[in-house]
Design a protein around this motif. Structure first.
Motif, PDB file in Angstrom:
ATOM      1  N   LEU A  32      71.570  -1.774  38.050  1.00 57.34           N
ATOM      2  CA  LEU A  32      71.919  -0.823  39.095  1.00 57.34           C
ATOM      3  C   LEU A  32      73.384  -0.039  38.877  1.00 57.34           C
ATOM      4  O   LEU A  32      73.476   1.058  38.272  1.00 57.34           O
ATOM      5  CB  LEU A  32      71.078  -0.855  40.179  1.00 57.34           C
ATOM      6  CG  LEU A  32      70.251  -0.408  40.104  1.00 57.34           C
ATOM      7  CD1 LEU A  32      70.002  -0.703  41.604  1.00 57.34           C
ATOM      8  CD2 LEU A  32      68.827   0.464  39.977  1.00 57.34           C
ATOM      9  N   VAL A  33      74.600  -0.589  39.324  1.00 59.65           N
ATOM     10  CA  VAL A  33      75.336   0.015  39.744  1.00 59.65           C
ATOM     11  C   VAL A  33      76.289   0.243  37.607  1.00 59.65           C
ATOM     12  O   VAL A  33      77.093   1.304  37.440  1.00 59.65           O
ATOM     13  CB  VAL A  33      76.635  -0.853  40.634  1.00 59.65           C
ATOM     14  CG1 VAL A  33      77.795   0.348  41.060  1.00 59.65           C
ATOM     15  CG2 VAL A  33      75.720  -0.413  42.269  1.00 59.65           C
ATOM     16  N   ASP A  50      65.895   9.702  43.155  1.00 58.42           N
ATOM     17  CA  ASP A  50      66.862   9.245  44.019  1.00 58.42           C
ATOM     18  C   ASP A  50      65.600   8.241  44.804  1.00 58.42           C
ATOM     19  O   ASP A  50      65.221   8.909  46.444  1.00 58.42           O
ATOM     20  CB  ASP A  50      68.075   9.457  44.814  1.00 58.42           C
ATOM     21  CG  ASP A  50      68.748  10.756  44.377  1.00 58.42           C
ATOM     22  OD1 ASP A  50      69.894  11.231  44.047  1.00 58.42           O
ATOM     23  OD2 ASP A  50      69.273   9.167  43.309  1.00 58.42           O
ATOM     24  N   VAL A  51      65.294   6.992  44.364  1.00 64.11           N
ATOM     25  CA  VAL A  51      64.386   6.924  45.417  1.00 64.11           C
ATOM     26  C   VAL A  51      64.793   5.921  46.500  1.00 64.11           C
ATOM     27  O   VAL A  51      65.168   5.015  45.707  1.00 64.11           O
ATOM     28  CB  VAL A  51      62.975   5.183  44.557  1.00 64.11           C
ATOM     29  CG1 VAL A  51      62.824   4.835  45.198  1.00 64.11           C
ATOM     30  CG2 VAL A  51      62.751   6.272  43.147  1.00 64.11           C
ATOM     31  N   PRO A  52      64.529   6.353  47.681  1.00 66.51           N
ATOM     32  CA  PRO A  52      65.211   6.235  48.822  1.00 66.51           C
ATOM     33  C   PRO A  52      65.157   4.132  48.403  1.00 66.51           C
ATOM     34  O   PRO A  52      63.933   4.388  48.767  1.00 66.51           O
ATOM     35  CB  PRO A  52      65.101   6.566  50.174  1.00 66.51           C
ATOM     36  CG  PRO A  52      63.399   6.941  49.714  1.00 66.51           C
ATOM     37  CD  PRO A  52      63.278   7.632  48.378  1.00 66.51           C
ATOM     38  N   PRO A  53      66.020   2.960  49.427  1.00 63.98           N
ATOM     39  CA  PRO A  53      65.331   2.090  49.388  1.00 63.98           C
ATOM     40  C   PRO A  53      64.766   1.500  50.161  1.00 63.98           C
ATOM     41  O   PRO A  53      64.704   2.396  51.585  1.00 63.98           O
ATOM     42  CB  PRO A  53      66.665   1.366  48.896  1.00 63.98           C
ATOM     43  CG  PRO A  53      67.500   2.062  50.296  1.00 63.98           C
ATOM     44  CD  PRO A  53      67.402   3.768  49.423  1.00 63.98           C
ATOM     45  N   GLY A 366      62.059  -4.305  33.428  1.00 64.33           N
ATOM     46  CA  GLY A 366      61.844  -2.904  32.335  1.00 64.33           C
ATOM     47  C   GLY A 366      62.046  -1.540  33.417  1.00 64.33           C
ATOM     48  O   GLY A 366      62.387  -0.553  33.733  1.00 64.33           O
ATOM     49  N   PHE A 367      60.457  -1.795  33.728  1.00 64.49           N
ATOM     50  CA  PHE A 367      60.360  -0.530  34.147  1.00 64.49           C
ATOM     51  C   PHE A 367      60.586   0.099  35.577  1.00 64.49           C
ATOM     52  O   PHE A 367      60.804   1.860  35.502  1.00 64.49           O
ATOM     53  CB  PHE A 367      58.594  -0.533  34.057  1.00 64.49           C
ATOM     54  CG  PHE A 367      57.723   0.544  35.035  1.00 64.49           C
ATOM     55  CD1 PHE A 367      57.753   0.777  36.304  1.00 64.49           C
ATOM     56  CD2 PHE A 367      57.145   1.330  34.398  1.00 64.49           C
ATOM     57  CE1 PHE A 367      57.090   1.617  37.018  1.00 64.49           C
ATOM     58  CE2 PHE A 367      56.713   2.332  34.658  1.00 64.49           C
ATOM     59  CZ  PHE A 367      56.491   2.416  36.048  1.00 64.49           C
ATOM     60  N   LYS A 372      64.656   3.360  37.522  1.00 62.46           N
ATOM     61  CA  LYS A 372      65.765   2.693  39.060  1.00 62.46           C
ATOM     62  C   LYS A 372      65.213   2.457  40.551  1.00 62.46           C
ATOM     63  O   LYS A 372      65.980   3.293  41.537  1.00 62.46           O
ATOM     64  CB  LYS A 372      66.766   3.958  38.986  1.00 62.46           C
ATOM     65  CG  LYS A 372      67.265   4.493  37.837  1.00 62.46           C
ATOM     66  CD  LYS A 372      68.568   4.353  37.808  1.00 62.46           C
ATOM     67  CE  LYS A 372      69.443   4.595  36.703  1.00 62.46           C
ATOM     68  NZ  LYS A 372      68.815   3.783  35.259  1.00 62.46           N
ATOM     69  N   ILE A 373      63.950   1.913  40.208  1.00 63.37           N
ATOM     70  CA  ILE A 373      63.490   1.408  42.019  1.00 63.37           C
ATOM     71  C   ILE A 373      63.369   0.124  41.558  1.00 63.37           C
ATOM     72  O   ILE A 373      64.012  -0.840  40.719  1.00 63.37           O
ATOM     73  CB  ILE A 373      62.026   1.897  41.830  1.00 63.37           C
ATOM     74  CG1 ILE A 373      60.852   1.517  40.421  1.00 63.37           C
ATOM     75  CG2 ILE A 373      62.033   3.200  41.757  1.00 63.37           C
ATOM     76  CD1 ILE A 373      59.651   2.159  40.720  1.00 63.37           C
TER      77      ILE A 373
END
Lengths: 453, 434
Positions: A32-33, A50-53, A366-367, A372-373
């Protein structure tokens, strides 16, 4: 970019425990980073959700019990306990019978649909389109109605013929389903709001692709179930076994990475999982083939109004002798071996599960990377959402269904009979004559005593 | 946001809609799809150079409309085979148009794998659907040829394997920086396939039922388009829906009644000819399509007693109609009422992605998709209508399934069928020892 990097780093301490994906502890975070360049796609500047963790929702008592251990072993224990819980749950519902299984499949389907749609909402910030949530659920109901109608009409033929309103619903089923769907379509068109056209089209497409993937395949699972509970249990168990075995082999022997998408998967895990899964399925198929409860097609008994699994086991589940090829003969010292033919089919099923099944997992990875989740949801502690557990199952369900249709059985007799009874009388008569001459040819019917017709 | 407009030029709906530009997430996403160049053929341009631009546009559209309608009649004359090929070509062109829009929207021209994959998926889905159709209608031909028989027996498995290959190729082609784009294109391709390919195959199913089931629905939609436009042009006053400001209630209602009338007349004319009315069948001996049969009850004139209201109005007691004409009323009602929703959907789509037309294939009309957007809902409706109200299952398919069953199942069905036929009085109730 640095902002995102910081956010990713800040999420580190409390979410290490919640990584559900096998690929993952540091790797996915690195993904991710370090993937900050991945942001530079044409359309993402404003769109990176920005899906919160996910918050850590491990139950309190588990937390207390595992306080003493280091975080890595704690994670291992949580995953292990939850795995065992899920597997026991699986056995329990098998014991409870077909109706229970269908209900569970339905629930899983609804939960998966909800998870994916929620992700869509977050990605597109479309919480403020209330109509759309209603419409998504409405489409889910329509498609389910269509599929269940097709299934019910096939398997519950006798029951349907008895009740008048059911007969009407079945006869015009396609028309009713289409009308319901059209109503939803028109609602969508009328709900298009000036400033949100694109969002709405995105959500419309998102809903439809999700329906295509989740709903059609859950119905294939149910059709497999009706074929015989063994066609439901064995494929699912094989995929679970492959997951676990590949993980264990990768854990102990893993060295060569398999694919860039999932850095934690290794070739050793892949190959080890393949062989152990084939062996597992071979043995498991042997165990299950002996019980009528698993082997017989599920039928609806009109008199008792319940499902029954009683029958003469088909040829597939009767032990036969196979002559071993010379090579194997010398190794084992036995000339022939008693096998159920089904065990041979199970080798095909497990090969698919081990070789192609992981692609379903890569697709889901991949999805998740694309949007970014980390997980689809946080329903199961240590494992993520329901969808995370079932991503490999879907390809398997379709494969099993296609396999059965192509190699095992022909068309469904009750469906054929139902179609026959709907035809025009002249057509019925001509088919009757064709069938009669065919059966006479085969010796099933006594040869024609010429009657005056 | 004012700088994001790209409407140029004259007519079509939606250009006046400034606010459509301010989508909440649209800042970087507004694709600057270049306006299609004017590609009216030179000959037309010269002929119409004298007229003002509004009338010139009218003439261009009118001439092209007539050209398309003549072409339609021409291919009907050429027969079912040509019709199927045309349907296939239209399908491929529509798919191409929509995928191209997807590429423009997502700037994904530089993902070469994806273009290949999209076309590959198109091939797979077409293979699957054509295989299902071919097996039904060409049953005897297929049983004769050995390779065809194997292909047909394992058809679903082969199609699934082909699709899976494409799926695996997609997963392997995921590139680090472009995950999201690739998933978008994957989703875009699948939705397009779902809409376009399935419905073009429903059109072909309708065609096999009888060419009249292909011609009448398409004509009704075209007629509704033209009539609604005319009524709107001459009498239009009250806007119909915000999505398409140029549509009016007068056009909608006038088009509705005109289309019903047109449908009744056209069905009357066509129902008299076997060429249109008979199911298309493949003749094994001559290896060609034939349309030769005894017209079914639907296409035989019957007497209907008029309700008293109409009796007083027209002075007739009974009227001779084909039952099909009554069905055509249902078809034209659907075309007039629901068909426009397909058009609104396409308008909304074009607004959402800031494009004026799907493509610029037909001068004055835009792309192929622009002409066919209302047709798709119609095709599905006709197919569902036929399946629910007109015919039952296909008898040759039923026999085929019957013969594929196990012998004990066949016997069981045989006995059930016999009991049913005896009950209905079609078989004498002579019990033979079975």
């Amino acid at each position: 970019m640095t902002e995102l990097r910081r956010r990713g780093a800040a999420a580190d301490p409390d979410s290490t425990d919640n990584l559900s994906d096998k690929e993952a502890d540091g790797d996915d975070r690195l993904g991710l980073v370090g993937d900050a360049e991945g942001e530079c796609e044409g359309d993402t500047k404003a769109n990176t959700p920005d899906v919160p963790p996910s918050a850590d929702n491990t139950p309190e008592y588990l937390n207390k019990a595992l306080e003493g251990l280091s975080s890595r072993w704690r994670n291992w224990w949580i995953r292990g306990i939850l795995s065992l819980t899920m597997i026991s749950g699986f056995f329990l519902i098998i014991y409870l019978g077909p109706v229970m299984l269908i209900i569970v499949v339905m629930s899983v389907q609804i939960k998966c649909f909800q998870e994916i749609i929620t992700i869509g909402y977050r990605v597109y910030h479309s919480y403020e389109l209330p109509w759309f949530r209603t419409l998504s659920w409405y489409f889910l109901i329509c498609v389910n109605y269509f599929f269940y109608g097709e299934t019910v009409a096939d398997y519950f033929g006798a029951l349907v013929q008895r009740e008048e309103p059911l007969q009407f619903l079945v006869r015009y089923h396609r028309f009713i389903s289409f009308a319901l769907y059209l109503a939803g379509f028109c609602m969508f068109v009328l709900s298009l709001v000036k400033k949100h056209y694109r969002l709405q089209f995105y959500m419309f497409a998102w809903t439809h692709v999700t329906l295509l993937i989740v709903v059609t395949q859950s119905h294939l699972v149910i059709q497999n179930l009706f074929e015989g509970m063994i066609w439901f249990i064995v494929p699912i168990s094989i995929v679970i076994c492959n997951d676990i075995m590949a993980y264990l082999f990768g854990f102990f022997f893993g060295r060569t990475p398999l694919i860039k998408l999932s850095p934690k998967k290794t070739w050793e895990g892949f190959i080890g999982g393949f062989f152990s899964t084939v062996v597992f399925s071979f043995i498991f198929a042997y165990l299950l083939s002996q019980y009528q409860y698993f082997v017989c097609p599920v039928e609806y008994n009109s008199e008792t109004n319940r499902f029954a699994v009683e029958c003469q086991p088909p040829d597939l589940f009767i032990q036969q002798e196979y002559t071993l090829p010379a090579v194997v003969e010398n190794t084992i010292g036995q000339k022939t071996v008693h096998l159920y033919p089904f065990q041979i089919h199970s080798v095909a099923l497990s090969s698919f599960a081990s070789l192609i099944g992981p692609f379903g997992g890569f697709f889901a990875s991949g999805f998740k990377r694309a949007f970014k989740i980390k997980d689809f949801a946080d329903t199961i502690p240590g494992h993520g959402g329901i969808m995370d557990r079932f991503d490999c199952q879907y390809l398997m369900a379709t494969f099993t269904h296609v396999y059965i249709a192509s190699f095992i059985r022909g068309p469904n007799p009750s469906k054929v009979l139902q179609q026959l009874l709907v035809l025009q009388p002249e057509q019925q008569l001509s088919i009757f004559n064709t069938l009669r001459s065919h059966l006479r040819e085969r010796g099933i019917l006594p040869p024609a005593v010429l009657e005056a017709q | 946001t004012k700088g994001l407009f790209l409407f140029k030029g004259s007519e079509t709906e939606g250009r006046a809609d400034r606010d459509g530009a301010s989508d909440t997430e649209g800042k970087q996403d507004v694709p600057e799809v270049p306006v299609p160049a004017d590609d009216t053929p030179e000959v037309l341009n010269k002929a119409l150079s004298g007229l003002s631009s509004r009338w010139k546009n009218w003439w261009v559209r009118g001439i092209l409309t007539l050209a398309m309608i003549s072409f339609f009649f021409f291919i009907i004359y050429l027969g079912p085979m040509v019709l199927m090929m045309i349907v296939l070509c239209v399908q491929i062109k529509c798919f191409h148009e929509i995928i191209t829009i997807g590429y423009s929207v997502y700037h994904s021209y530089h993902l070469p794998w994806f273009r290949t994959l999209s076309w590959y998926f198109l091939l797979c889905v077409n293979y699957f659907f054509y295989g299902e159709t071919v097996t039904d209608y060409f049953f005897t031909l297929v049983q004769r040829e050995e390779p065809l028989r194997i292909l047909s027996k394992y058809h679903r498995f082969i199609s699934f394997a082909l699709y899976l290959t494409g799926f695996c190729m997609f997963v392997l082609s995921l590139v680090k920086k472009h995950y999201r784009l690739q998933f978008y294109m994957f989703g875009w391709t699948h939705v397009t396939l779902l809409i376009i390919v399935t419905q073009s195959h429903l059109i072909i199913h309708n065609l096999f039922e009888g060419m009249i089931w292909f011609i009448v629905p398409i004509s009704c939609v075209i007629c509704n388009d033209i009539m609604a436009y005319m009524f709107g042009f001459f009498f239009g006053r009250t806007p119909l829906i915000k999505l398409s400001p140029k549509k009016t209630w007068e056009g909608f209602i006038g088009g509705f009644f005109a289309t019903i009338l047109f449908g009744i007349l056209l069905s009357y004319v066509m129902a008299g000819y076997r060429y249109f009315v008979c199911p298309v069948e493949f003749n094994n001996d001559s290896n060609s399509f034939t349309v030769y049969c005894e017209p079914s009850e639907l296409f035989q004139l019957q007497y209907y007693v008029l309700p008293s209201v109409l009796q007083s109005a027209t002075g007739w007691t009974t009227v001779r109609l084909y039952p099909f004409q009554i069905h055509s009323i249902a078809l034209s009602s659907f075309a007039s009422i629901m068909g426009p929703f397909g058009g609104f959907f396409a308008s909304g789509f074009k607004r959402a992605f800031k494009i004026k037309d799907f493509a610029n294939t037909i001068p004055g009309h835009g792309g192929i998709m622009d002409r066919f957007d209302c047709q798709y809902l119609m095709a599905t409706f006709v197919n569902v209508y036929i399946a629910s109200f007109i015919r039952g299952p296909n008898p040759s398919k039923v026999i085929q399934q019957l013969l594929a069953l196990r012998l004990d199942q066949q016997l069981h069905i045989f006995n059930s069928l016999k009991a049913h036929l005896i009950e209905k009085g079609l078989l004498p109730a002579v019990e033979e020892a079975a």
